[in-house]
Design a protein around this motif. Structure first.
Motif, PDB file in Angstrom:
ATOM      1  N   ARG A   1      -3.836  11.001  -0.425  1.00 23.37           N
ATOM      2  CA  ARG A   1      -2.469  11.453  -0.097  1.00 23.37           C
ATOM      3  C   ARG A   1      -1.431  10.519  -0.694  1.00 23.37           C
ATOM      4  NH1 ARG A   1      -2.865  15.765   3.372  1.00 23.37           N
ATOM      5  NH2 ARG A   1      -0.683  16.179   2.895  1.00 23.37           N
TER       6      ARG A   1
ATOM      7  N   LYS B   1       3.599  13.348  -7.108  1.00 20.08           N
ATOM      8  CA  LYS B   1       4.520  14.467  -6.851  1.00 20.08           C
ATOM      9  C   LYS B   1       5.979  14.040  -6.979  1.00 20.08           C
ATOM     10  CE  LYS B   1       4.515  16.241  -2.683  1.00 20.08           C
ATOM     11  NZ  LYS B   1       4.294  17.055  -1.472  1.00 20.08           N
TER      12      LYS B   1
ATOM     13  N   TRP C   1       2.618  14.897   8.059  1.00 21.72           N
ATOM     14  CA  TRP C   1       2.107  14.985   6.686  1.00 21.72           C
ATOM     15  C   TRP C   1       2.127  16.450   6.230  1.00 21.72           C
ATOM     16  CZ3 TRP C   1      -3.020  11.620   6.656  1.00 21.72           C
ATOM     17  CH2 TRP C   1      -2.686  10.295   6.917  1.00 21.72           C
ATOM     18  N   GLY C   2       2.413  16.622   4.971  1.00 17.12           N
ATOM     19  CA  GLY C   2       2.380  17.970   4.398  1.00 17.12           C
ATOM     20  C   GLY C   2       3.526  18.861   4.836  1.00 17.12           C
TER      21      GLY C   2
ATOM     22  N   GLY D   1      -1.332  11.182  -4.358  1.00 15.96           N
ATOM     23  CA  GLY D   1      -0.781  12.527  -4.569  1.00 15.96           C
ATOM     24  C   GLY D   1       0.721  12.554  -4.335  1.00 15.96           C
TER      25      GLY D   1
ATOM     26  N   ASN E   1      -6.955   6.370  -1.595  1.00 14.10           N
ATOM     27  CA  ASN E   1      -5.899   6.970  -0.778  1.00 14.10           C
ATOM     28  C   ASN E   1      -5.363   8.239  -1.462  1.00 14.10           C
ATOM     29  OD1 ASN E   1      -3.701   7.582   0.816  1.00 14.10           O
ATOM     30  ND2 ASN E   1      -2.801   5.536   0.767  1.00 14.10           N
TER      31      ASN E   1
ATOM     32  N   GLN F   1       0.809  -1.191   0.000  1.00  8.98           N
ATOM     33  CA  GLN F   1       0.000   0.000   0.000  1.00  8.98           C
ATOM     34  C   GLN F   1       0.840   1.237   0.000  1.00  8.98           C
ATOM     35  OE1 GLN F   1      -3.475   0.571  -0.100  1.00  8.98           O
ATOM     36  NE2 GLN F   1      -2.720  -1.196  -1.183  1.00  8.98           N
ATOM     37  N   GLN F   2       1.610   0.653  -0.002  1.00 15.39           N
ATOM     38  CA  GLN F   2       2.197   1.826  -0.111  1.00 15.39           C
ATOM     39  C   GLN F   2       2.376   1.682  -1.608  1.00 15.39           C
ATOM     40  OE1 GLN F   2       2.673   1.845   3.390  1.00 15.39           O
ATOM     41  NE2 GLN F   2       3.333  -0.074   3.335  1.00 15.39           N
TER      42      GLN F   2
ATOM     43  N   PHE G   1       5.636   3.240   1.943  1.00 16.02           N
ATOM     44  CA  PHE G   1       6.003   4.210   2.975  1.00 16.02           C
ATOM     45  C   PHE G   1       4.818   4.510   3.873  1.00 16.02           C
ATOM     46  CE2 PHE G   1       5.767   5.786  -1.403  1.00 16.02           C
ATOM     47  CZ  PHE G   1       4.497   6.343  -1.392  1.00 16.02           C
TER      48      PHE G   1
ATOM     49  N   ILE H   1       4.114   7.452   7.214  1.00 16.48           N
ATOM     50  CA  ILE H   1       4.668   8.499   8.068  1.00 16.48           C
ATOM     51  C   ILE H   1       3.579   8.946   9.042  1.00 16.48           C
ATOM     52  CG2 ILE H   1       5.419  10.936   7.996  1.00 16.48           C
ATOM     53  CD1 ILE H   1       6.874  10.232   5.371  1.00 16.48           C
TER      54      ILE H   1
HETATM   55  C1  LIG Z   1       1.636   8.601   1.938  1.00 12.40           C
HETATM   56  C2  LIG Z   1       2.354   9.586   2.878  1.00 12.40           C
HETATM   57  C3  LIG Z   1       3.694   9.026   3.334  1.00 12.40           C
HETATM   58  C4  LIG Z   1       2.616  10.883   2.109  1.00 12.40           C
HETATM   59  O1  LIG Z   1       3.154  11.852   2.974  1.00 12.40           O
HETATM   60  P1  LIG Z   1       2.484  13.310   3.026  1.00 12.40           P
HETATM   61  O2  LIG Z   1       3.327  14.173   3.873  1.00 12.40           O
HETATM   62  O3  LIG Z   1       1.062  13.162   3.325  1.00 12.40           O
HETATM   63  O4  LIG Z   1       2.665  13.716   1.486  1.00 12.40           O
HETATM   64  P2  LIG Z   1       2.735  15.154   0.879  1.00 12.40           P
HETATM   65  O5  LIG Z   1       1.855  16.097   1.665  1.00 12.40           O
HETATM   66  O6  LIG Z   1       4.154  15.544   0.690  1.00 12.40           O
HETATM   67  O7  LIG Z   1       2.121  14.888  -0.557  1.00 12.40           O
HETATM   68  C5  LIG Z   1       0.806  14.473  -0.714  1.00 12.40           C
HETATM   69  C6  LIG Z   1       0.216  15.199  -1.879  1.00 12.40           C
HETATM   70  O8  LIG Z   1      -1.088  14.665  -2.129  1.00 12.40           O
HETATM   71  C7  LIG Z   1      -2.008  15.731  -2.201  1.00 12.40           C
HETATM   72  N1  LIG Z   1      -3.291  15.253  -1.764  1.00 12.40           N
HETATM   73  C8  LIG Z   1      -3.767  15.195  -0.512  1.00 12.40           C
HETATM   74  N2  LIG Z   1      -5.010  14.693  -0.518  1.00 12.40           N
HETATM   75  C9  LIG Z   1      -5.308  14.416  -1.794  1.00 12.40           C
HETATM   76  C10 LIG Z   1      -6.449  13.892  -2.440  1.00 12.40           C
HETATM   77  N3  LIG Z   1      -7.533  13.529  -1.756  1.00 12.40           N
HETATM   78  N4  LIG Z   1      -6.398  13.732  -3.768  1.00 12.40           N
HETATM   79  C11 LIG Z   1      -5.309  14.080  -4.467  1.00 12.40           C
HETATM   80  N5  LIG Z   1      -4.196  14.600  -3.908  1.00 12.40           N
HETATM   81  C12 LIG Z   1      -4.204  14.759  -2.581  1.00 12.40           C
HETATM   82  C13 LIG Z   1      -1.439  16.779  -1.293  1.00 12.40           C
HETATM   83  O9  LIG Z   1      -1.981  18.058  -1.571  1.00 12.40           O
HETATM   84  C14 LIG Z   1       0.047  16.678  -1.600  1.00 12.40           C
HETATM   85  O10 LIG Z   1       0.397  17.352  -2.792  1.00 12.40           O
HETATM   86  P3  LIG Z   1       0.969  18.869  -2.764  1.00 12.40           P
HETATM   87  O11 LIG Z   1       2.123  18.895  -1.788  1.00 12.40           O
HETATM   88  O12 LIG Z   1       1.382  19.120  -4.173  1.00 12.40           O
HETATM   89  O13 LIG Z   1      -0.134  19.733  -2.304  1.00 12.40           O
HETATM   90  C15 LIG Z   1       1.477   9.858   4.131  1.00 12.40           C
HETATM   91  O14 LIG Z   1       0.318  10.553   3.753  1.00 12.40           O
HETATM   92  C16 LIG Z   1       1.136   8.578   4.861  1.00 12.40           C
HETATM   93  O15 LIG Z   1       1.933   8.074   5.617  1.00 12.40           O
HETATM   94  N6  LIG Z   1      -0.095   8.071   4.655  1.00 12.40           N
HETATM   95  C17 LIG Z   1      -0.548   6.866   5.358  1.00 12.40           C
HETATM   96  C18 LIG Z   1       0.197   5.627   4.904  1.00 12.40           C
HETATM   97  C19 LIG Z   1      -0.082   5.331   3.457  1.00 12.40           C
HETATM   98  O16 LIG Z   1      -1.184   5.469   2.966  1.00 12.40           O
HETATM   99  N7  LIG Z   1       0.966   4.868   2.784  1.00 12.40           N
HETATM  100  C20 LIG Z   1       0.854   4.301   1.497  1.00 12.40           C
HETATM  101  C21 LIG Z   1       0.830   5.240   0.400  1.00 12.40           C
HETATM  102  S1  LIG Z   1       0.695   4.388  -1.134  1.00 12.40           S
END
Ligand SMILES: CC(C)(COP(=O)(O)OP(=O)(O)OC[C@H]1O[C@@H](n2cnc3c(N)ncnc32)[C@H](O)[C@@H]1OP(=O)(O)O)[C@@H](O)C(=O)NCCC(=O)NCCS
Length: 221
Positions: A170, A177, A135-136, A173, A168, A8-9, A128, A130
């Motif tokens: 984030r 990115k 986040w963000g 996204g 998912n 999932q990740q 990954f 976090i």
């Molecule tokens: C996945 C993860 C590590 C990313 O870290 P993060 O700090 O959230 O990521 P970032 O904020 O740098 O980037 C996420 C991007 O997605 C965007 N985003 C957020 N929600 C969104 C949505 N619903 N649809 C589309 N994009 C979205 C954000 O705006 C951001 O882009 P931007 O910086 O250009 O605005 C974190 O969210 C996490 O640990 N999630 C839970 C575990 C998980 O799901 N892991 C598997 C991922 S496949």
């Protein structure tokens, strides 16, 4: 948990250039003895330690983090077992799991994982997770660039895959990115809470990453 972030990740500054140089100093076999310490502008990536178990439990077992990933352990002991497993898999040369440690902190606030999908890591999968308080903040991008550099420069991956549940936002996204390409949808490929979810398949090729890195490098000079 073993499957958690894998299924999932998925620096725009001088630091990135430095990290590339440092990563390539690690030979392709060194990392099986011990993972290198990778230093970014915001975080350090290092081998997991058993002492990371309490902070990983706090960071990764919340509902918002665990929602779209395979269920993480629910106890400190469970995380300790996971950490011991990561060491065995690294020593066997199958897998690498880095702790994400922000500068100024000692404890892990997340993980990046890479596992081989075929012998020799020619095709590999990364994942990954976090803690949501980070986040963000840029921590993801900083750590992601380090671990993708590690995959292409040290373990010599050619094709790096990631899977993210379509729901998912984030996760998808973050992969977009970092420069991954969405290749398709894996229909009902992930069972979560009794329901099969569709996943997006994201990939980065070594040649694309190197070209992208040149552009990032150009921006900093
Ligand atoms: C996945 C993860 C590590 C990313 O870290 P993060 O700090 O959230 O990521 P970032 O904020 O740098 O980037 C996420 C991007 O997605 C965007 N985003 C957020 N929600 C969104 C949505 N619903 N649809 C589309 N994009 C979205 C954000 O705006 C951001 O882009 P931007 O910086 O250009 O605005 C974190 O969210 C996490 O640990 N999630 C839970 C575990 C998980 O799901 N892991 C598997 C991922 S496949």
């Amino acid at each position: 948990m073993e499957k958690m972030s894998l299924r999932q990740q998925t620096v725009t500054n001088m630091t990135h250039t430095t990290v590339v140089a440092r990563s390539t100093e690690t030979t392709t076999s060194d990392w099986k003895q011990a993972l290198p310490v990778l230093t970014g502008s915001m975080v350090t990536l290092r081998e997991l330690r058993l002492s990371d178990a309490p902070s990983l439990l706090t960071m990764l077992s919340t509902e918002e983090v665990a929602r779209f990933i395979s269920p993480p352990p629910t106890t400190v002991e469970g995380f300790e077992r996971f950490i011991a497993w990561t060491h065995r898999e690294r020593a066997a040369g199958n897998y690498a799991c880095f702790a994400v440690v922000p500068h100024g902190m000692d404890s892990a606030i997340g993980i990046f994982q890479v596992r081989q999908l075929e012998p020799g890591f020619v095709t590999a999968e990364w994942g990954f997770a976090i803690g949501s308080g980070f986040w963000g903040t840029g921590v993801f991008m900083d750590g992601a660039r380090l671990v993708v550099d590690f995959s292409f420069d040290v373990i010599r991956t050619h094709r790096l895959e990631a899977r993210a549940a379509i729901l998912n936002g984030r996760g998808n996204g973050a992969l977009r990115k970092i420069g991954a390409m969405q290749e398709g949808i894996l229909r009902k490929s992930f069972l979560r809470n009794g329901e099969y979810l569709d996943q997006a398949l994201w990939t980065i090729l070594d040649e694309d990453w190197r070209a992208q890195r040149v552009i990032w490098g150009a921006r900093i000079h």
